[in-house]
Scaffold this active site. Structure first.
Site, PDB file in Angstrom:
ATOM      1  CG  HIS A   1      16.594   9.306  23.227  1.00 58.70           C
ATOM      2  ND1 HIS A   1      16.193   9.710  21.934  1.00 58.70           N
ATOM      3  CD2 HIS A   1      15.585   8.447  23.581  1.00 58.70           C
ATOM      4  CE1 HIS A   1      14.874   9.123  21.837  1.00 58.70           C
ATOM      5  NE2 HIS A   1      14.525   8.616  23.023  1.00 58.70           N
TER       6      HIS A   1
ATOM      7  CE  LYS B   1      35.178   2.545  55.169  1.00 56.02           C
ATOM      8  NZ  LYS B   1      34.455   1.422  56.034  1.00 56.02           N
TER       9      LYS B   1
ATOM     10  CD  GLU C   1      31.142  -2.794  49.845  1.00 50.44           C
ATOM     11  OE1 GLU C   1      31.694  -2.706  50.947  1.00 50.44           O
ATOM     12  OE2 GLU C   1      30.306  -2.124  49.477  1.00 50.44           O
TER      13      GLU C   1
END
Length: 528
Positions: free
Chosen positions: A351, A455, A322
């Protein structure tokens, strides 16, 4: 000279110990040339000067004309005004007093002393507290942490189910600087409804962390919440962990918040040193810059070899991406900068994706975080002379060696153990790296226009949804395609959004919308 000798010689040259901060850096497995650090010194001189000005109160976020003062939180004496210094000190005292009152049972819920803590926030208002809780939690925690960190109804239901009938002993902390953050607002309303359904007064179980005069501040006052703690415009969400945002939850859980602050302060003192080779944050930043050619060409893979640090990669994703992921530099030039941060933990990921790191795309560098102390008590031996912790160390060294053998770059941060001071050190180290790197690439690390754009777009979708739902009600029983709905609403350019809205509404029985599937989206119809 054999390879082992070369490796050892390079290790000695590029291993840096910083005992004052309890950490060391090993840069020897980064493939930079001998003159790389020297070549970066002029750029770092500028970065150091900018950081000095920032700490003295310079306007660092030009978009909002704000100072950036998260460094003052762990050293209030650096604050540019007596008023800010007093606010920081008074808030810390209030946090300690409030936590003590909760622990003693002087402040309690309707069903008795608080046992649970429900944190309602998003982004930096949740990631920091979650990271610290995972790192420092023990069976002796004073309160058990739960979080609403999204606006996902099912996720909210899962958390409430975990709390069960314990809401009467659950303290909620709502965190929002403006009070207008929709995800947090939604979480607060969902929590309030749950408390009321249980016959409880929400306000008598809730605390706000917000800005003076914000929507949340007014709501908390009007509903007589237990207490309020401040958020300041000079502290950004992703650098707020050592403000009330992180310190209040930590104190309520019983963590050593003085240790957190002390670790950060000690690291800050080291990372102010204006000499690249003596400054751990500068050295780390130089590796970011070198490996990615100053353009973020390489992904950053965070691999902590400690379960307690599992969430550090998630926390650093926000802090780094950000802050540095910007389309334009400070001069307005399009640069599309940033560093992609990925990771989980070792040895688990040996793994899974270590296979690709060693043999696949060479588009990354690894930051190992190594912890020397295995546990707080003696370890059993899983083999003669060998413990589980020995294997963890072996897997770290083995992975590091395997990557190096295939020319893959890595560096290692080593700390003695995971405690409050070490966590504060890690937070401060990466905060300073972000500031220095932003200076090197000339971007504003302290604004987030992309987040704000998202937003605004979300708000536009909600506004369109209300129109679509109301329109379908007026056409009750009439089946229409998304294109027909969009055309009649005079928003033909939003046909895709209309389809997605209708599809979502139809999947939820309580919304009263039915989907009539067609051969493709264009032929699919919806009706109320």
């Amino acid at each position: 000279m054999n390879n082992g000798t070369k490796v050892w010689n390079r290790f000695q040259k590029h291993y840096y110990s910083f005992p004052a901060a309890g950490l060391s850096l090993d840069l020897s497995r980064m493939n930079f040339a001998s003159g790389t650090l020297a070549s970066l010194e002029p750029q770092f001189a500028k970065a150091f000067a900018e950081m000095t000005a920032l700490e003295k109160g310079a306007v660092a976020n030009a978009d909002e004309q704000r100072m950036v003062g998260h460094y003052w939180l762990r050293n209030p004496g650096l604050a540019p005004t007596p008023e800010i210094k007093s606010e920081i000190e008074n808030t810390l005292a209030q946090i300690k007093k409030f936590a003590s009152q909760v622990h003693r049972g002087d402040i309690k819920g309707a069903k008795g002393p608080f046992k649970n803590l429900l944190l309602i926030g998003i982004g930096g208002s949740a990631l920091g507290p979650q990271f610290v809780a995972n790192a420092l939690s023990t069976a002796k925690d004073r309160l058990r942490l739960f979080t609403f960190d999204n606006t996902d109804p099912d996720g909210i239901d899962r958390v409430l189910a975990q709390i069960g009938d314990g809401l009467g002993q659950t303290l909620s902390v709502v965190i929002s600087k403006s009070g207008g953050t929709k995800e947090t607002r939604n979480g607060m309303l969902e929590a309030r409804a749950a408390y009321e359904k249980a016959g409880l007064n929400f306000g008598q179980h809730t605390v706000a962390i917000t800005s003076l005069g914000s929507e949340l501040d007014k709501y908390a006052n009007g509903n007589k919440w237990i207490a309020k703690f401040p958020m300041w415009d000079w502290v950004g969400g992703r650098t707020s962990e050592l403000s009330a945002v992180g310190l209040l939850p930590a104190a309520l859980q019983g963590f050593d918040i003085d240790g957190l602050l002390a670790g950060a302060k000690a690291c800050d003192e080291l990372t102010r040193i204006p000499t690249l080779r003596d400054n751990p944050a500068a050295l780390l930043t130089a590796m970011w810059y070198y490996s990615g050619n100053g353009k973020g060409d390489k992904n950053m893979i965070i691999l902590p070899y400690k379960d307690r640090l599992e969430l550090v990669s998630k926390y650093l994703q926000q802090l780094i991406m950000e802050s540095l992921g910007k389309e334009f530099d400070r001069a307005g030039k399009q640069v599309n900068q940033g560093i992609t941060v990925l990771g989980n933990k070792g040895a688990t990921d040996q793994h899974s994706y270590i296979q690709q790191l060693r043999e696949g795309l060479s588009n990354f560098f690894v930051i190992f975080i190594r912890v020397l102390r295995d546990r707080q008590h003696r370890s059993m031996q899983v083999e003669p002379g060998v413990t589980s912790g020995d294997y963890l160390e072996g897997f770290y060294q083995g992975t590091r060696r395997a990557l190096h053998e295939n020319g893959r770059e890595s560096l290692t941060i080593t700390i003695e153990e995971v405690n409050a001071r070490a966590v504060g050190t890690i937070i401060a180290l990466f905060e300073r790296c972000v500031g220095l790197y932003a200076s090197l690439i000339n971007v504003n690390a302290y604004h987030q226009p992309g987040v704000e754009a998202g937003k605004k777009a979300a708000s536009a979708v909600i506004a369109l949804q209300l129109k679509v739902a109301e329109f379908l009600k007026t056409k009750s029983g009439q089946a229409l395609t998304a294109a027909q709905i969009a055309e009649q609403l005079e928003v033909p350019s939003e046909t895709e959004a209309v389809y997605l809205i209708c599809e979502h509404l139809a999947a939820n029985d309580d919304r009263g919308i039915e989907k009539l599937p067609g051969a493709n989206p264009a032929l699919t119809q919806f009706k109320a």
